[in-house]
Design a protein around this motif. Structure first.
Motif, short mmCIF file in Angstrom:
data_model
loop_
_atom_site.label_atom_id
_atom_site.label_comp_id
_atom_site.label_asym_id
_atom_site.label_seq_id
_atom_site.Cartn_x
_atom_site.Cartn_y
_atom_site.Cartn_z
N GLY A 1 6.96 -6.63 -6.12
CA GLY A 1 6.48 -7.96 -5.93
C GLY A 1 4.96 -7.99 -5.77
N HIS A 2 4.47 -9.17 -5.65
CA HIS A 2 3.05 -9.44 -5.43
C HIS A 2 2.88 -9.97 -4.01
N PHE A 3 1.99 -9.37 -3.22
CA PHE A 3 1.79 -9.89 -1.88
C PHE A 3 0.45 -9.43 -1.30
N ILE A 4 0.09 -10.08 -0.20
CA ILE A 4 -1.10 -9.71 0.57
C ILE A 4 -0.84 -10.14 2.00
N GLY A 5 -1.29 -9.35 2.98
CA GLY A 5 -1.04 -9.75 4.35
C GLY A 5 -1.38 -8.70 5.39
N LEU A 6 -0.65 -8.75 6.49
CA LEU A 6 -0.86 -7.88 7.64
C LEU A 6 0.45 -7.16 7.95
N GLN A 7 0.35 -5.88 8.30
CA GLN A 7 1.55 -5.10 8.53
C GLN A 7 1.32 -4.07 9.63
N PHE A 8 2.40 -3.69 10.28
CA PHE A 8 2.44 -2.56 11.20
C PHE A 8 3.74 -1.83 10.94
N SER A 9 3.69 -0.51 10.81
CA SER A 9 4.88 0.26 10.48
C SER A 9 5.07 1.41 11.45
N THR A 10 6.19 1.40 12.16
CA THR A 10 6.53 2.50 13.05
C THR A 10 6.86 3.76 12.26
N PRO A 11 7.67 3.69 11.18
CA PRO A 11 7.97 4.91 10.42
C PRO A 11 6.72 5.55 9.79
N ARG A 12 5.71 4.75 9.48
CA ARG A 12 4.47 5.27 8.92
C ARG A 12 3.56 5.80 10.05
N VAL A 13 3.98 5.59 11.28
CA VAL A 13 3.27 6.02 12.49
C VAL A 13 1.90 5.37 12.59
N ASP A 14 1.85 4.07 12.31
CA ASP A 14 0.60 3.31 12.45
C ASP A 14 0.25 3.15 13.93
N ALA A 15 -1.01 3.30 14.24
CA ALA A 15 -1.51 2.96 15.57
C ALA A 15 -2.21 1.61 15.52
N ASN A 16 -2.65 1.22 14.33
CA ASN A 16 -3.41 -0.02 14.14
C ASN A 16 -2.70 -0.97 13.18
N PHE A 17 -3.08 -2.24 13.25
CA PHE A 17 -2.65 -3.18 12.24
C PHE A 17 -3.25 -2.77 10.90
N GLN A 18 -2.53 -3.05 9.81
CA GLN A 18 -2.98 -2.69 8.47
C GLN A 18 -3.01 -3.94 7.59
N PHE A 19 -4.09 -4.09 6.81
CA PHE A 19 -4.09 -5.08 5.75
C PHE A 19 -3.33 -4.45 4.59
N ILE A 20 -2.51 -5.24 3.92
CA ILE A 20 -1.69 -4.71 2.84
C ILE A 20 -1.75 -5.65 1.64
N ARG A 21 -1.73 -5.07 0.45
CA ARG A 21 -1.72 -5.88 -0.76
C ARG A 21 -0.99 -5.13 -1.86
N LYS A 22 -0.44 -5.90 -2.80
CA LYS A 22 0.27 -5.31 -3.93
C LYS A 22 0.09 -6.21 -5.13
N ASP A 23 -0.23 -5.59 -6.26
CA ASP A 23 -0.47 -6.33 -7.50
C ASP A 23 0.75 -6.38 -8.41
N GLY A 24 1.90 -6.08 -7.87
CA GLY A 24 3.13 -6.05 -8.67
C GLY A 24 3.52 -4.62 -9.02
N THR A 25 2.57 -3.69 -8.91
CA THR A 25 2.82 -2.28 -9.21
C THR A 25 2.37 -1.38 -8.07
N THR A 26 1.11 -1.50 -7.68
CA THR A 26 0.51 -0.59 -6.71
C THR A 26 0.34 -1.28 -5.36
N GLN A 27 0.92 -0.67 -4.32
CA GLN A 27 0.74 -1.17 -2.95
C GLN A 27 -0.40 -0.40 -2.30
N THR A 28 -1.29 -1.11 -1.63
CA THR A 28 -2.43 -0.50 -0.97
C THR A 28 -2.49 -0.95 0.48
N VAL A 29 -2.69 0.01 1.38
CA VAL A 29 -2.77 -0.26 2.81
C VAL A 29 -4.18 0.10 3.28
N THR A 30 -4.82 -0.82 4.03
CA THR A 30 -6.16 -0.61 4.55
C THR A 30 -6.14 -0.76 6.06
#
Length: 109
Positions: A1-30
């Protein structure tokens, strides 16, 4: 899918909030460098024809993080919907409180 937003993931072991976006193919976490907490936060997303800026604010409307993205964006012809969700990794109740959503359609995006 296509999306942009804010995420937190326990399985990814995030300590911080992450900006997330996806262009339909590639998901990127910042990483926002904003430590996850239970306080109220506000998220502002501004889209133009060539970029998307995401800004995270504290409950006192103090800017905590911002990032402007010009690549790997949802296609400008794709309609995006507002979604808020919680997926628990444990057998305990979780909740999310959405205080309001406001949208403006820019004619160039």
């Amino acid at each position: 899918g296509h999306f942009i937003g804010l995420q937190f993931s326990t399985p990814r072991v995030d300590a911080n909030f992450q900006f997330i976006r996806k262009d339909g193919t590639t998901q990127t976490v910042t990483d926002t460098t904003v430590v996850v907490d239970t306080s109220i936060h506000y998220l502002y997303i501004d889209a133009t024809a060539t970029s998307i800026t995401i800004t995270l604010y504290s409950d006192a409307f103090v800017q905590q993080a911002t990032a402007t993205f010009t690549t790997l964006l949802p296609d400008s012809a794709t309609n995006l919907l507002f979604v808020a969700g919680v997926e628990t990794e444990e057998n305990v109740a979780k909740s999310i409180d959405v205080r309001g959503v406001s949208g403006v359609r820019h004619s160039n995006r």
